[in-house]
Design a protein around this motif. Sequence first.
Motif, PDB file in Angstrom:
ATOM      1  N   UNK A  85       0.825  -1.204   0.000  1.00 45.03           N
ATOM      2  CA  UNK A  85       0.000   0.000   0.000  1.00 45.03           C
ATOM      3  C   UNK A  85       0.859   1.254   0.000  1.00 45.03           C
ATOM      4  N   UNK A  86       1.922   1.276   0.798  1.00 47.20           N
ATOM      5  CA  UNK A  86       2.726   2.480   0.904  1.00 47.20           C
ATOM      6  C   UNK A  86       3.420   2.800  -0.400  1.00 47.20           C
ATOM      7  N   UNK A  87       3.677   1.788  -1.225  1.00 43.65           N
ATOM      8  CA  UNK A  87       4.303   2.029  -2.520  1.00 43.65           C
ATOM      9  C   UNK A  87       3.361   2.763  -3.454  1.00 43.65           C
ATOM     10  N   UNK A  88       2.049   2.695  -3.203  1.00 45.75           N
ATOM     11  CA  UNK A  88       1.091   3.368  -4.071  1.00 45.75           C
ATOM     12  C   UNK A  88       0.809   4.795  -3.619  1.00 45.75           C
ATOM     13  N   UNK A  89       1.003   5.068  -2.334  1.00 50.01           N
ATOM     14  CA  UNK A  89       0.563   6.364  -1.835  1.00 50.01           C
ATOM     15  C   UNK A  89       1.603   7.451  -2.089  1.00 50.01           C
TER      16      UNK A  89
ATOM     17  N   UNK B 251       6.303  16.838  -9.363  1.00 46.45           N
ATOM     18  CA  UNK B 251       7.083  16.379  -8.219  1.00 46.45           C
ATOM     19  C   UNK B 251       8.532  16.795  -8.381  1.00 46.45           C
ATOM     20  N   UNK B 252       9.173  17.052  -7.286  1.00 47.55           N
ATOM     21  CA  UNK B 252      10.608  17.297  -7.297  1.00 47.55           C
ATOM     22  C   UNK B 252      11.326  15.985  -7.579  1.00 47.55           C
ATOM     23  N   UNK B 253      12.600  16.052  -7.930  1.00 51.90           N
ATOM     24  CA  UNK B 253      13.367  14.832  -8.162  1.00 51.90           C
ATOM     25  C   UNK B 253      13.461  14.016  -6.880  1.00 51.90           C
ATOM     26  N   UNK B 254      13.570  14.696  -5.741  1.00 50.43           N
ATOM     27  CA  UNK B 254      13.622  13.979  -4.464  1.00 50.43           C
ATOM     28  C   UNK B 254      12.331  13.199  -4.233  1.00 50.43           C
ATOM     29  N   UNK B 255      11.184  13.791  -4.601  1.00 49.69           N
ATOM     30  CA  UNK B 255       9.896  13.114  -4.432  1.00 49.69           C
ATOM     31  C   UNK B 255       9.801  11.906  -5.350  1.00 49.69           C
ATOM     32  N   UNK B 256      10.266  12.052  -6.589  1.00 48.94           N
ATOM     33  CA  UNK B 256      10.257  10.923  -7.513  1.00 48.94           C
ATOM     34  C   UNK B 256      11.171   9.807  -7.013  1.00 48.94           C
ATOM     35  N   UNK B 257      12.305  10.191  -6.454  1.00 56.15           N
ATOM     36  CA  UNK B 257      13.227   9.199  -5.892  1.00 56.15           C
ATOM     37  C   UNK B 257      12.574   8.478  -4.715  1.00 56.15           C
ATOM     38  N   UNK B 258      11.837   9.219  -3.885  1.00 51.06           N
ATOM     39  CA  UNK B 258      11.119   8.594  -2.764  1.00 51.06           C
ATOM     40  C   UNK B 258      10.193   7.499  -3.260  1.00 51.06           C
TER      41      UNK B 258
ATOM     42  N   UNK C  85      10.304   5.745  -6.006  1.00 53.93           N
ATOM     43  CA  UNK C  85      11.071   4.597  -6.493  1.00 53.93           C
ATOM     44  C   UNK C  85      11.547   3.748  -5.318  1.00 53.93           C
ATOM     45  N   UNK C  86      12.045   4.403  -4.280  1.00 47.07           N
ATOM     46  CA  UNK C  86      12.550   3.680  -3.107  1.00 47.07           C
ATOM     47  C   UNK C  86      11.422   2.944  -2.402  1.00 47.07           C
ATOM     48  N   UNK C  87      10.280   3.613  -2.232  1.00 47.57           N
ATOM     49  CA  UNK C  87       9.130   3.001  -1.559  1.00 47.57           C
ATOM     50  C   UNK C  87       8.629   1.779  -2.317  1.00 47.57           C
ATOM     51  N   UNK C  88       8.581   1.885  -3.638  1.00 46.88           N
ATOM     52  CA  UNK C  88       8.077   0.780  -4.450  1.00 46.88           C
ATOM     53  C   UNK C  88       8.936  -0.466  -4.320  1.00 46.88           C
ATOM     54  N   UNK C  89      10.209  -0.276  -3.984  1.00 39.99           N
ATOM     55  CA  UNK C  89      11.129  -1.415  -3.936  1.00 39.99           C
ATOM     56  C   UNK C  89      11.634  -1.722  -2.543  1.00 39.99           C
ATOM     57  N   UNK C  90      11.080  -1.069  -1.522  1.00 38.54           N
ATOM     58  CA  UNK C  90      11.477  -1.410  -0.156  1.00 38.54           C
ATOM     59  C   UNK C  90      11.049  -2.855   0.136  1.00 38.54           C
ATOM     60  N   UNK C  91      11.812  -3.620   0.953  1.00 42.61           N
ATOM     61  CA  UNK C  91      12.924  -3.137   1.764  1.00 42.61           C
ATOM     62  C   UNK C  91      14.300  -3.219   1.099  1.00 42.61           C
ATOM     63  N   UNK C  92      14.364  -3.400  -0.216  1.00 40.61           N
ATOM     64  CA  UNK C  92      15.668  -3.558  -0.848  1.00 40.61           C
ATOM     65  C   UNK C  92      16.454  -2.249  -0.901  1.00 40.61           C
TER      66      UNK C  92
END
Length: 352
Positions: A7-11, A243-250, A252-259
């Motif tokens: 769910x968090x990867x979608x929000x 979105x800022x680049x930092x937001x886009x990076x967030x 990407x990271x969320x979608x692939x956590x916990x890696x």
Amino acid sequence: MTRYKEHDARKLAHIAHVRVTYLRQIADQAVELGVDLAAWLAVSGIREADLVDANALIPTKKFGELVAAAIARSGESGFGVLAGCRLIPGSHGIVGMAAGASANIREAMQIVERFVSLRTGAVDIGTRVTNGVLEVFFEPASDMGAASNAVTEIAMVAVKNIADDLVPHGSACSKVSFTFAEPRHAALARDIFGCNVQYGQKWSGLSFPLSAADEGAPKHDALVLAEAVRICTDEFNKMRNNWSMAAKLEEVILERSPSFPPLTVCARLLGITPRTLHRRLVDEGVSYREVAESVKHRMALELLRRKSPVKEVAYMLGYTDMANFRRAFKRWEGVAPSGWSGLNAKRTMATD
């Protein structure tokens, strides 16, 4: 753990604003309870003139501060459920229009889940089906602080109002669940929700039997629904593009956590070179490590707030060594994760 990740990867975790429309409703409730409007708004440096523009946004942190202040100044512990009653489907703009034209409650709740970030970042909403029941779950943003319980109540009453508006008589909601302990205003909450309300549960949300959730809504309008969803989608995509680049990076990271993929992998996923990603982040005054740390910090607080075991939280964040996780958490919050959980539990009890 899995439900959180999916769910968090979608929000849109970084969308930290609330439409001022909601603050106006909160303000009306506060004034009705005897709160001085100007003095209350001054708590977060907001003026009455700031409430005029329907498209204006306020930071979620300020929204939480004002909700907490309204409770303190009015002395009404049930402020959340009372304020939620003011939020009718029309309060939610084009998102409310789309939900109100839905074929059934399930479709309406999925629309709310998909587009809630267009209206508010104070709470996240998701749906799932469990044992023949549609469950709509609510998670307040981590920066809601002392207002977390009240903000959850506001959102849950508001969303139930959307569902209730789709059925000709009564309500299809069979149960309301809250993670926090039974508050002083529990009787008021039960009167307002009008169904079984339980506290101290594993999740906060609304339950609808599928038979009721899938029943045809008399107000269904396919043309209005299609146009409203199109507008919502356009707004959502426009917001993503801004979105800022930092937001886009967030994201990407969320979608692939916990890696938690390294910068080189994130750059590839974003369709740019590592050098360009690094430069864009530098231009925004942040680094890859700071963004990744921020994501881990937020996830840790939300998981601990949901009473997840510390070892499970460490695993979710990719820590194989508990000592490393404890050190990181102490750097973020100044206390060990177990100590933070205890303090947070006391704060939650104090605000009930």
